[in-house]
Design a protein around this motif. Structure first.
Motif, PDB file in Angstrom:
ATOM      1  N   ARG A 281       9.681   3.601  -0.834  1.00 17.58           N
ATOM      2  CA  ARG A 281       8.774   3.062  -1.835  1.00 17.58           C
ATOM      3  C   ARG A 281       9.496   2.195  -2.844  1.00 17.58           C
ATOM      4  O   ARG A 281      10.697   2.318  -3.049  1.00 17.58           O
ATOM      5  CB  ARG A 281       8.083   4.205  -2.607  1.00 17.58           C
ATOM      6  CG  ARG A 281       7.176   5.077  -1.768  1.00 17.58           C
ATOM      7  CD  ARG A 281       6.862   6.351  -2.540  1.00 17.58           C
ATOM      8  NE  ARG A 281       5.936   7.196  -1.826  1.00 17.58           N
ATOM      9  CZ  ARG A 281       4.628   7.217  -2.022  1.00 17.58           C
ATOM     10  NH1 ARG A 281       4.096   6.409  -2.893  1.00 17.58           N
ATOM     11  NH2 ARG A 281       3.855   8.035  -1.333  1.00 17.58           N
TER      12      ARG A 281
ATOM     13  N   ARG B 158       2.933   9.412  -7.611  1.00 18.93           N
ATOM     14  CA  ARG B 158       4.048   8.806  -6.883  1.00 18.93           C
ATOM     15  C   ARG B 158       5.256   8.567  -7.779  1.00 18.93           C
ATOM     16  O   ARG B 158       6.364   8.315  -7.276  1.00 18.93           O
ATOM     17  CB  ARG B 158       3.609   7.479  -6.265  1.00 18.93           C
ATOM     18  CG  ARG B 158       3.164   6.436  -7.276  1.00 18.93           C
ATOM     19  CD  ARG B 158       2.587   5.204  -6.583  1.00 18.93           C
ATOM     20  NE  ARG B 158       2.042   4.257  -7.535  1.00 18.93           N
ATOM     21  CZ  ARG B 158       2.728   3.266  -8.091  1.00 18.93           C
ATOM     22  NH1 ARG B 158       4.002   3.097  -7.762  1.00 18.93           N
ATOM     23  NH2 ARG B 158       2.159   2.440  -8.951  1.00 18.93           N
TER      24      ARG B 158
ATOM     25  N   THR C  65       4.809   6.953   3.773  1.00 23.95           N
ATOM     26  CA  THR C  65       4.984   6.497   2.380  1.00 23.95           C
ATOM     27  C   THR C  65       6.458   6.522   1.990  1.00 23.95           C
ATOM     28  O   THR C  65       6.793   6.673   0.836  1.00 23.95           O
ATOM     29  CB  THR C  65       4.172   7.385   1.410  1.00 23.95           C
ATOM     30  OG1 THR C  65       4.550   8.755   1.608  1.00 23.95           O
ATOM     31  CG2 THR C  65       2.693   7.216   1.651  1.00 23.95           C
TER      32      THR C  65
ATOM     33  N   ALA D 131      -8.391   5.014  -6.380  1.00 28.64           N
ATOM     34  CA  ALA D 131      -7.104   5.292  -7.008  1.00 28.64           C
ATOM     35  C   ALA D 131      -7.354   6.159  -8.236  1.00 28.64           C
ATOM     36  O   ALA D 131      -8.494   6.344  -8.678  1.00 28.64           O
ATOM     37  CB  ALA D 131      -6.403   3.996  -7.405  1.00 28.64           C
TER      38      ALA D 131
ATOM     39  N   SER E 252      -1.999   5.507  -8.738  1.00 32.21           N
ATOM     40  CA  SER E 252      -1.682   5.848  -7.352  1.00 32.21           C
ATOM     41  C   SER E 252      -2.936   5.736  -6.512  1.00 32.21           C
ATOM     42  O   SER E 252      -4.012   6.175  -6.923  1.00 32.21           O
ATOM     43  CB  SER E 252      -1.129   7.283  -7.244  1.00 32.21           C
ATOM     44  OG  SER E 252       0.074   7.442  -7.963  1.00 32.21           O
ATOM     45  N   LEU E 253      -2.795   5.156  -5.310  1.00 34.26           N
ATOM     46  CA  LEU E 253      -3.904   5.149  -4.361  1.00 34.26           C
ATOM     47  C   LEU E 253      -4.121   6.560  -3.835  1.00 34.26           C
ATOM     48  O   LEU E 253      -3.162   7.266  -3.516  1.00 34.26           O
ATOM     49  CB  LEU E 253      -3.607   4.219  -3.177  1.00 34.26           C
ATOM     50  CG  LEU E 253      -3.609   2.718  -3.426  1.00 34.26           C
ATOM     51  CD1 LEU E 253      -3.273   1.994  -2.127  1.00 34.26           C
ATOM     52  CD2 LEU E 253      -4.949   2.244  -3.953  1.00 34.26           C
TER      53      LEU E 253
ATOM     54  N   SER F   4       0.884   4.314  -3.021  1.00 33.38           N
ATOM     55  CA  SER F   4       0.120   5.470  -2.553  1.00 33.38           C
ATOM     56  C   SER F   4       0.633   6.753  -3.192  1.00 33.38           C
ATOM     57  O   SER F   4       1.828   6.909  -3.454  1.00 33.38           O
ATOM     58  CB  SER F   4       0.219   5.594  -1.026  1.00 33.38           C
ATOM     59  OG  SER F   4      -0.428   4.522  -0.393  1.00 33.38           O
TER      60      SER F   4
ATOM     61  N   ARG G  10       0.833  -1.211   0.000  1.00 30.93           N
ATOM     62  CA  ARG G  10       0.000   0.000   0.000  1.00 30.93           C
ATOM     63  C   ARG G  10       0.863   1.255   0.000  1.00 30.93           C
ATOM     64  O   ARG G  10       0.543   2.238  -0.673  1.00 30.93           O
ATOM     65  CB  ARG G  10      -0.928  -0.004   1.208  1.00 30.93           C
ATOM     66  CG  ARG G  10      -2.078  -0.999   1.097  1.00 30.93           C
ATOM     67  CD  ARG G  10      -2.949  -0.956   2.339  1.00 30.93           C
ATOM     68  NE  ARG G  10      -3.559   0.351   2.495  1.00 30.93           N
ATOM     69  CZ  ARG G  10      -4.704   0.724   1.911  1.00 30.93           C
ATOM     70  NH1 ARG G  10      -5.355  -0.134   1.153  1.00 30.93           N
ATOM     71  NH2 ARG G  10      -5.196   1.927   2.093  1.00 30.93           N
ATOM     72  N   ARG G  11       1.954   1.225   0.759  1.00 30.89           N
ATOM     73  CA  ARG G  11       2.874   2.376   0.750  1.00 30.89           C
ATOM     74  C   ARG G  11       3.502   2.564  -0.618  1.00 30.89           C
ATOM     75  O   ARG G  11       3.696   3.688  -1.084  1.00 30.89           O
ATOM     76  CB  ARG G  11       3.968   2.163   1.799  1.00 30.89           C
ATOM     77  CG  ARG G  11       3.499   2.367   3.235  1.00 30.89           C
ATOM     78  CD  ARG G  11       4.604   2.020   4.218  1.00 30.89           C
ATOM     79  NE  ARG G  11       4.214   2.300   5.588  1.00 30.89           N
ATOM     80  CZ  ARG G  11       4.931   1.941   6.644  1.00 30.89           C
ATOM     81  NH1 ARG G  11       6.050   1.261   6.481  1.00 30.89           N
ATOM     82  NH2 ARG G  11       4.509   2.240   7.857  1.00 30.89           N
TER      83      ARG G  11
ATOM     84  N   LEU H 285      -4.851   6.371   2.719  1.00 26.28           N
ATOM     85  CA  LEU H 285      -3.403   6.283   2.541  1.00 26.28           C
ATOM     86  C   LEU H 285      -2.724   5.882   3.848  1.00 26.28           C
ATOM     87  O   LEU H 285      -3.145   6.303   4.931  1.00 26.28           O
ATOM     88  CB  LEU H 285      -2.842   7.630   2.067  1.00 26.28           C
ATOM     89  CG  LEU H 285      -3.403   8.157   0.742  1.00 26.28           C
ATOM     90  CD1 LEU H 285      -2.751   9.483   0.394  1.00 26.28           C
ATOM     91  CD2 LEU H 285      -3.168   7.151  -0.372  1.00 26.28           C
TER      92      LEU H 285
END
Length: 232
Positions: free
Chosen positions: A183, A147, A180, A161, A171-172, A136, A132-133, A176
């Motif tokens: 990555r 991102r 983050t 997203a 990107s989500l 995001s 998820r990170r 969040l």
């Protein structure tokens, strides 16, 4: 290929790309002309966004992690199963096992179901958080940015997203994670992220199962060795 971010000629603010002839600046309202190359790229990425929307239900299912009830069940097994198993064996076997046999064959193995369930749940949740990170969106000054290329995003209301129309990266933009950092930018689309998450969950399950078999074998071997050593 990532295109250069368009900026408002009036206030200089970066503008999210749209598949149209012009963009209205979100800060000053001035119209920003979209060059033909940018427009064609935006239209191509907009088509890819439809694939992302089809993947979103599968992503939500995989990214849900392991819930609190499973962790609570693991803790309950750790607390209840060893004394329960010990009591059953002591009360039903004639003659009752010795303390060494009771520990090696009953109490310690009874810890394995709860311990392995807890290990699986926590490692799955850690893997979900990491992915998820990775996917995001960036947050800067209260605004969401891609991102990958850092261009501003314009997600739809209540969207899970969004796809950057500059570079095509998903990107989500909802729920969040708190951090983050660290990555992995190799994951570009939500479909790829869902595939990574599915493989990690399968691998974690297999790893925990193999670990359980190995620990069980070691416990049995240790119990046999203790029995032989103490002559029981």
């Amino acid at each position: 290929m990532s295109l250069a971010t368009l900026h408002c000629p009036g206030c200089g603010a970066a503008a999210p790309l749209v598949a149209g002839a012009a963009i209205d600046c979100r800060h000053c309202g001035r119209s920003i002309a979209v060059p033909e190359t940018w427009r064609a790229a935006a239209e191509g990425h907009a088509a890819a966004a439809q694939v992302r929307r089809e993947v979103e239900p599968r992503w939500q299912q995989l990214a849900g992690g392991v819930g609190t009830p499973v962790l609570a069940a693991a803790k309950a097994l750790l607390l209840v199963l060893p004394p329960l198993a010990t009591w059953l064996v002591q009360s039903r076997m004639v003659p009752p096992p010795t303390p060494v046999e009771n520990f090696g064959y009953v109490a310690f193995p009874a810890l394995l179901p709860g311990a392995l369930l807890w290990l699986w749940a926590t490692t799955v949740n850690a893997a979900v958080l990491r992915v998820r990170r990775d996917v995001s969106a960036h947050e800067a000054a209260g605004a969401l940015a891609c991102r990958s290329c850092g261009a501003p995003l314009a997600p739809e209301p209540e969207a899970l997203a969004t796809t950057c129309l500059y570079c095509g990266t998903d990107s989500l933009v909802r729920d969040l994670p708190a951090s983050t950092r660290a990555r992995d930018h190799a994951v570009r689309t939500l479909a790829e992220a869902a595939g990574v998450l599915r493989r990690r969950r399968i691998n974690l399950g297999l790893g925990v199962a193999l670990l359980g078999l190995g620990v069980a074998a070691m416990v049995v071997a240790a119990a046999l060795a203790l029995s032989l050593a103490f002559g029981v």
